[in-house]
Design an enzyme around this catalytic site. Sequence first.
Site, PDB file in Angstrom:
ATOM      1  N   CYS A   2       0.831  -1.193   0.000  1.00  0.00           N
ATOM      2  CA  CYS A   2       0.000   0.000   0.000  1.00  0.00           C
ATOM      3  C   CYS A   2       0.869   1.248   0.000  1.00  0.00           C
ATOM      4  O   CYS A   2       2.088   1.184  -0.084  1.00  0.00           O
ATOM      5  CB  CYS A   2      -0.905   0.002   1.234  1.00  0.00           C
ATOM      6  SG  CYS A   2      -1.860  -1.515   1.440  1.00  0.00           S
ATOM      7  N   ARG A  50      -4.798   1.374  -0.697  1.00  0.00           N
ATOM      8  CA  ARG A  50      -4.678  -0.062  -0.494  1.00  0.00           C
ATOM      9  C   ARG A  50      -4.531  -0.857  -1.784  1.00  0.00           C
ATOM     10  O   ARG A  50      -5.274  -0.647  -2.736  1.00  0.00           O
ATOM     11  CB  ARG A  50      -5.899  -0.600   0.270  1.00  0.00           C
ATOM     12  CG  ARG A  50      -5.710  -2.077   0.645  1.00  0.00           C
ATOM     13  CD  ARG A  50      -6.876  -2.644   1.411  1.00  0.00           C
ATOM     14  NE  ARG A  50      -6.534  -3.972   1.908  1.00  0.00           N
ATOM     15  CZ  ARG A  50      -7.397  -4.927   2.169  1.00  0.00           C
ATOM     16  NH1 ARG A  50      -8.689  -4.707   2.001  1.00  0.00           N
ATOM     17  NH2 ARG A  50      -7.004  -6.103   2.606  1.00  0.00           N
ATOM     18  N   LEU A  51      -3.535  -1.759  -1.778  1.00  0.00           N
ATOM     19  CA  LEU A  51      -3.441  -2.837  -2.754  1.00  0.00           C
ATOM     20  C   LEU A  51      -3.781  -4.116  -2.008  1.00  0.00           C
ATOM     21  O   LEU A  51      -3.040  -4.549  -1.125  1.00  0.00           O
ATOM     22  CB  LEU A  51      -2.026  -2.913  -3.342  1.00  0.00           C
ATOM     23  CG  LEU A  51      -1.758  -4.032  -4.346  1.00  0.00           C
ATOM     24  CD1 LEU A  51      -2.617  -3.872  -5.596  1.00  0.00           C
ATOM     25  CD2 LEU A  51      -0.276  -4.088  -4.725  1.00  0.00           C
ATOM     26  N   ASN A  75       1.931  -0.157   5.413  1.00  0.00           N
ATOM     27  CA  ASN A  75       2.368  -0.565   4.082  1.00  0.00           C
ATOM     28  C   ASN A  75       3.289  -1.763   4.246  1.00  0.00           C
ATOM     29  O   ASN A  75       4.327  -1.662   4.911  1.00  0.00           O
ATOM     30  CB  ASN A  75       3.108   0.593   3.399  1.00  0.00           C
ATOM     31  CG  ASN A  75       3.832   0.156   2.124  1.00  0.00           C
ATOM     32  OD1 ASN A  75       3.407  -0.763   1.441  1.00  0.00           O
ATOM     33  ND2 ASN A  75       4.939   0.821   1.822  1.00  0.00           N
ATOM     34  N   GLY A  76       2.930  -2.912   3.668  1.00  0.00           N
ATOM     35  CA  GLY A  76       3.814  -4.070   3.737  1.00  0.00           C
ATOM     36  C   GLY A  76       3.070  -5.365   3.976  1.00  0.00           C
ATOM     37  O   GLY A  76       1.860  -5.468   3.760  1.00  0.00           O
ATOM     38  N   GLU A  77       3.805  -6.355   4.441  1.00  0.00           N
ATOM     39  CA  GLU A  77       3.250  -7.670   4.770  1.00  0.00           C
ATOM     40  C   GLU A  77       3.958  -8.216   5.999  1.00  0.00           C
ATOM     41  O   GLU A  77       5.189  -8.132   6.095  1.00  0.00           O
ATOM     42  CB  GLU A  77       3.437  -8.669   3.614  1.00  0.00           C
ATOM     43  CG  GLU A  77       2.760  -8.293   2.318  1.00  0.00           C
ATOM     44  CD  GLU A  77       1.245  -8.411   2.364  1.00  0.00           C
ATOM     45  OE1 GLU A  77       0.709  -8.981   3.340  1.00  0.00           O
ATOM     46  OE2 GLU A  77       0.594  -7.920   1.425  1.00  0.00           O
ATOM     47  N   ASP A 100      -3.273  -8.965   8.468  1.00  0.00           N
ATOM     48  CA  ASP A 100      -2.135  -8.701   9.343  1.00  0.00           C
ATOM     49  C   ASP A 100      -2.166  -7.316   9.977  1.00  0.00           C
ATOM     50  O   ASP A 100      -1.478  -7.069  10.964  1.00  0.00           O
ATOM     51  CB  ASP A 100      -0.814  -8.904   8.594  1.00  0.00           C
ATOM     52  CG  ASP A 100      -0.744  -8.181   7.263  1.00  0.00           C
ATOM     53  OD1 ASP A 100      -1.728  -7.512   6.878  1.00  0.00           O
ATOM     54  OD2 ASP A 100       0.299  -8.286   6.577  1.00  0.00           O
ATOM     55  N   ILE A 291      13.092 -10.685 -18.608  1.00  0.00           N
ATOM     56  CA  ILE A 291      13.349  -9.638 -19.584  1.00  0.00           C
ATOM     57  C   ILE A 291      14.689  -9.906 -20.255  1.00  0.00           C
ATOM     58  O   ILE A 291      15.680 -10.248 -19.600  1.00  0.00           O
ATOM     59  CB  ILE A 291      13.381  -8.253 -18.891  1.00  0.00           C
ATOM     60  CG1 ILE A 291      11.982  -7.844 -18.468  1.00  0.00           C
ATOM     61  CG2 ILE A 291      13.992  -7.191 -19.790  1.00  0.00           C
ATOM     62  CD1 ILE A 291      11.038  -7.516 -19.600  1.00  0.00           C
ATOM     63  N   SER A 363      11.117 -12.071  -5.734  1.00  0.00           N
ATOM     64  CA  SER A 363      12.369 -11.741  -6.423  1.00  0.00           C
ATOM     65  C   SER A 363      13.536 -12.439  -5.737  1.00  0.00           C
ATOM     66  O   SER A 363      13.396 -12.982  -4.638  1.00  0.00           O
ATOM     67  CB  SER A 363      12.598 -10.220  -6.418  1.00  0.00           C
ATOM     68  OG  SER A 363      13.165  -9.795  -5.196  1.00  0.00           O
TER      69      SER A 363
END
Length: 631
Positions: A2, A50-51, A75-77, A100, A291, A363
């Site tokens: 977010c 929010r995402l 913002n985060g997890e 969370d 890529i 990643s």
Amino acid sequence: MCGIAGIFHLETAKPVDPARVERMCDAIAHRGPDGHGIWTAPGVGLGHRRLSIIDVAGSPQPMASTDGRAMLVFNGEIYNYRELRQELRALGAEFHTDGDSEVILAAWQRWGVDCLPRLHGMFAFAIYDTEARSLFLARDRLGVKPLFYAGLSDGSLAFGSELKALTAHPLLRREIDPLAVEDYLAWGYVPDTRSMLKGAAKLPAGHYLLLHPGRPMPAPVRWWDVSFADRRRGSLADLEAELLHLLRQAVTSRMVADVPLGAFLSGGVDSSSVVALMAEASASPVKTCSIGFDVAALDESDYAQGIATRFATDHRRRTVSADDFEAIDTIAAMFDEPFADASALPTWRVCQLARETVTVALSGDGADEALAGYRRHVFQHGEDRLRALLPLALRRPVFGALGAVYPKADWAPRPLRARTTLLSLAGDSAQGYARAISVTPPELRATLYSPEYLRLRGDYRAEHAFEALMRAAPARSGLDRAQYADLMFWLPGDILTKVDRTSMAVSLEAREPLLDHRLIEFAASLPEAMRVRGGQGKWLMKRTMRRYLPDDVLYRPKQGFVTPIAAWFRGPLAGVARRIGESATLARTGWFDPRRISALAEAHIGGTSDHSRLLWQLLMLDRALERLALA
């Protein structure tokens, strides 16, 4: 994932205009397209974009605690939120959501600032206590998630996930810090120790701020650090088994999502390791993307395809070419501050590709810093052995003189480019590594500056803070100190900034399992021979992953995510290179010698020198200054 923003009055509880907080949130709407919220009370305003990733239908923010005393924007997890929720529930906490965010609130109310070590994940959050009228700002251990803040002329503090959230506030001071230009030219980014704007700052990784009304603005408090001072004992088999357990644990914990999930796949050791462990844990094919480049020598997409085939992933690939340069203004807008890591362009493209099919992508970032995977770590290890044999009083005059006269042979094969090594050996370990990691060395920077800027800069040098960090590191050796500085300085300033901004620009959540703090702490305790051996970095990780990956992935020379800007500036973008010295924006600063910049551009185009990174730096500086203050 977010975006957050807010305003807090440090002196008196003045009203906060909700529209002002909303404008700050609108500036970072790309970070959270799925929802938004604003909450204000006397002296404070909190905003959220929010995402939706976990508890998609619930957990709206700003979120109030069960008793209404605390308000959160986050913002985060938090990857261990389910275990924490069970622990807190056993202690009497009540929960009304499945996400969370509510766990953070309950943890704060139970443990205060001591909740932070219990949170496993990536985060930047703000909690306002309505009774104490205090504001708590915190950032995760390694700085995966950003947090900017600034004191304003009305006695308030503004904060946000990106600098553009602060620049949306009309009271933010928009004066460029000239010392940030020195930092930027040295490193290719503005490190967390400074901001491009004088009035703004970044909360450092692993730090928090606890603000109380009527009290002076405190300094950030460190709540996490990593030590390289201790060495783990155990057999090779035991260390290998422990590393594999930590890798599996890090990957599987980051595969929890209520939305489609996939992975970036470059074909190198790190991303291939993540994909291998995802495939092992997943009942369905892992979605991967990669890529490639239009310059064959820098294109590793065939290796990515080989890994995709090996693990039967659902793989997609695209190619980046010089035509993508048209997006440079879009890239500059993502970062606000100047950012010259040219791999931001392909990183953004691979994020776009991933977002077409997933909302979360894992990643491979972090293993190089933690396990000594960069070529410069191997060099540092070897150079320190030589430093130990020869005193500085002998090395400084001998190697310094040789380095000064040795030609800068950019065109030569890598083993013949000895100038940098000679100059590195002329200093101590910290000075040598600072030179190795810098983009533009001090001698070259000095030739770019005008007399006016040299007066402004005075005795300040960008390398000083980096060298001080290395010398004060909790470490035993030069390699330890180099890795510590990478984790604390380079990683949050360059790598994590790049991944956060490019992924959030397309509303994609990027997760870095190889930055799990338990894995980082384990790696920091390994004997040097488990990290660097036989001219190879990441020795133990490569050995551990032999059961999954072929030797041509594990042991081929490290390429990195390199953009072919050197070839582009000599070919289709030669005109762009020539125009950098004529930039009106750079000229208005009065800080540079335009004739010197033009001469460097011509030398690069003519093929006698490689100044591509410097030209890219100056180009991105031009675009950033134009956007920030000088347009």
